[in-house]
Design a protein around this motif. Sequence first.
Motif, PDB file in Angstrom:
ATOM      1  N   ILE A   9       1.029  -1.343  -0.158  1.00 14.72           N
ATOM      2  CA  ILE A   9       0.189  -0.046   0.048  1.00 14.72           C
ATOM      3  C   ILE A   9       0.911   1.153  -0.063  1.00 14.72           C
ATOM      4  O   ILE A   9       0.488   2.138  -0.752  1.00 14.72           O
ATOM      5  N   MET A  11       1.168   3.878  -2.980  1.00 16.90           N
ATOM      6  CA  MET A  11       0.987   5.457  -3.124  1.00 16.90           C
ATOM      7  C   MET A  11       2.019   6.071  -3.516  1.00 16.90           C
ATOM      8  O   MET A  11       1.813   7.149  -4.261  1.00 16.90           O
ATOM      9  N   LEU A  55       1.924   6.077  -7.107  1.00 20.26           N
ATOM     10  CA  LEU A  55       0.898   6.958  -7.773  1.00 20.26           C
ATOM     11  C   LEU A  55       1.459   8.614  -7.636  1.00 20.26           C
ATOM     12  O   LEU A  55       0.881   9.324  -8.429  1.00 20.26           O
ATOM     13  N   VAL A  56       2.173   8.814  -6.409  1.00 20.70           N
ATOM     14  CA  VAL A  56       2.719  10.243  -6.170  1.00 20.70           C
ATOM     15  C   VAL A  56       3.607  10.548  -7.494  1.00 20.70           C
ATOM     16  O   VAL A  56       3.442  11.648  -8.196  1.00 20.70           O
ATOM     17  N   THR A 103       1.454  10.999 -10.540  1.00 19.83           N
ATOM     18  CA  THR A 103       0.745  12.460 -10.576  1.00 19.83           C
ATOM     19  C   THR A 103       1.812  13.578 -10.867  1.00 19.83           C
ATOM     20  O   THR A 103       1.401  14.520 -11.646  1.00 19.83           O
ATOM     21  N   ALA A 150      -8.046  13.618  -3.894  1.00 15.97           N
ATOM     22  CA  ALA A 150      -7.749  12.169  -4.307  1.00 15.97           C
ATOM     23  C   ALA A 150      -6.081  12.331  -4.058  1.00 15.97           C
ATOM     24  O   ALA A 150      -5.434  11.254  -3.489  1.00 15.97           O
ATOM     25  N   ASP A 151      -5.511  13.237  -4.719  1.00 18.76           N
ATOM     26  CA  ASP A 151      -4.027  13.192  -4.859  1.00 18.76           C
ATOM     27  C   ASP A 151      -3.512  13.508  -3.599  1.00 18.76           C
ATOM     28  O   ASP A 151      -2.379  12.971  -3.003  1.00 18.76           O
ATOM     29  N   ARG A 191      -3.619  10.291  -1.363  1.00 18.60           N
ATOM     30  CA  ARG A 191      -2.547   9.435  -1.633  1.00 18.60           C
ATOM     31  C   ARG A 191      -1.020   9.807  -1.235  1.00 18.60           C
ATOM     32  O   ARG A 191      -0.216   9.030  -0.755  1.00 18.60           O
ATOM     33  N   ALA A 192      -0.950  11.048  -1.386  1.00 17.60           N
ATOM     34  CA  ALA A 192       0.385  11.858  -1.141  1.00 17.60           C
ATOM     35  C   ALA A 192       0.667  11.820   0.550  1.00 17.60           C
ATOM     36  O   ALA A 192       1.774  11.543   1.116  1.00 17.60           O
ATOM     37  N   ILE A 195      -0.704   9.552   2.621  1.00 13.45           N
ATOM     38  CA  ILE A 195      -0.297   8.296   2.965  1.00 13.45           C
ATOM     39  C   ILE A 195       0.989   7.870   2.805  1.00 13.45           C
ATOM     40  O   ILE A 195       1.832   7.090   3.472  1.00 13.45           O
ATOM     41  N   ALA A 196       1.610   8.087   1.430  1.00 14.88           N
ATOM     42  CA  ALA A 196       2.840   7.864   1.160  1.00 14.88           C
ATOM     43  C   ALA A 196       4.032   8.775   1.928  1.00 14.88           C
ATOM     44  O   ALA A 196       4.955   8.207   2.304  1.00 14.88           O
TER      45      ALA A 196
END
Length: 475
Positions: free
Chosen positions: A52, A56, A59-60, A63, A397-398, A401-402, A404-405
């Motif tokens: 997970i 994330m 995904l960063v 993005t 949303a971004d 995710r950021a 969590i990362a």
Amino acid sequence: MAQDTPQKFSLWTLTAMVVGSMVGAGIFSLPQAFGRATGPFGALIAWTIAGIGMLMLALVFQTLSRRKPDLDAGIYAYAKAGFGNYPGFLSALGYWSAAVLGNVSYFILIKSTLGLFFPVFGDGNTVPAIVISSALLWFMHTLILRGIREAAALNTIVTFAKLIPILLFVVFVALGFRSDVFSTSFWGGEEVSLATVAGQVRATMLVTVFVFVGIEGASVYSRYARRRSDVGLATLMGFLGVLCLMVLVTLLSYGVLLRPDLAALRNPSMAGVLEAVVGPWGAVFVAVGLLISVAGAYISWVLLAAEILYSASKYETMPRFLSHENSRGVPSNALWLTNIIVQIFLILTLFTEYAFRLALELTSSMILIPYFLVAAYGAKLAFSGDTYGRDPAARRADLARAAIATIYTAGLVYAAGAQHLLLTTVIYGPGTILYLIARREQGKRAFTLPELALFILAVLGACAGIYMIVTGGVA
């Protein structure tokens, strides 16, 4: 001139850079590394957290590649844009150091693998092992100097070649899987409690970081991408594919050997697992697969290491001499510096009993700060609303995710512990001389006040780390 004919990479080449960077030495040592730390239950939790967290982070990267296409030096450029010149430099230095140490671990594991059949190579840190490793190092150096495109093409071929033995390992071990062996080790052989499981999971964190290092491979090479959108997609595709392989190799091994037996295996421990299923030829099969895998990973990592120095020099954060390209468009000075340092570390492994484990842990520790800064920049960008315009849904949303990362990467820094963090300052502190040279070349002030405080902390940490190494305070 090389700049007039830019070499462009396709989506598949970029994906191969990600997979080639991530699938190297680490996957072949997973059974022993996890067996030493935890059982299947702890492994499931560890891979869930790592999966997970790293998803994330992937995904960063995706993005940022879409929203900041002008930042084409990847992991380093994001840190500089978000937090200033010196943090950007530390990100570049940390990433480059991780690449150097990763390459050292590859050479150690090659020789350790050959040591299965030729005792003169030992665990990869004997004199004959260092001599052969050095010869391979400079042979590959000469090959890469011939051109980035040729090296990248070779990496793509090797990436597909090295996946075959790993996939066959999964098939054979799945066929030899025994549920009774798996269940015996399920709780790790210790008293079941929250504290016990938490301790086991924490012990695996640096291992999971090491095997995921390289997730940013496409981002670092974004200036070569045919389409910017390919960078994020290549990162995501490469990550998901490699994650599946890592989980299968780890969990299936618990169904072949008990945890103490896995922990006692020598690296590459996948060889011992497959040998237990199919006999002695399994060790030979894995050894050949590892040699192909590590050769490909080395190509990926030495390219990434040279590219990060070159890009940082272009952005005026490293000294100018590192931006030199030869007639084939290869950042040759950056490549020379990288491989000279690799050579020095190879020689130093003669004096280290557990050379591979040390290289693995230091690689993981050095990459933590760059990863944290990328995640934090993604959170900062989404929080500020820059580039989002009237798109609040995407922004929320971004940001999630950021966030969590960022929490995940900060947790990794904590899990690494004070000793590993202290050892990173031994590189960050003295390495700052490259930054000071660059600032002097540009006639600019070296530090802002916050950056000066950060530099003082790095120097104090380096002094403390060196003192502890010399006095034996750090084993």
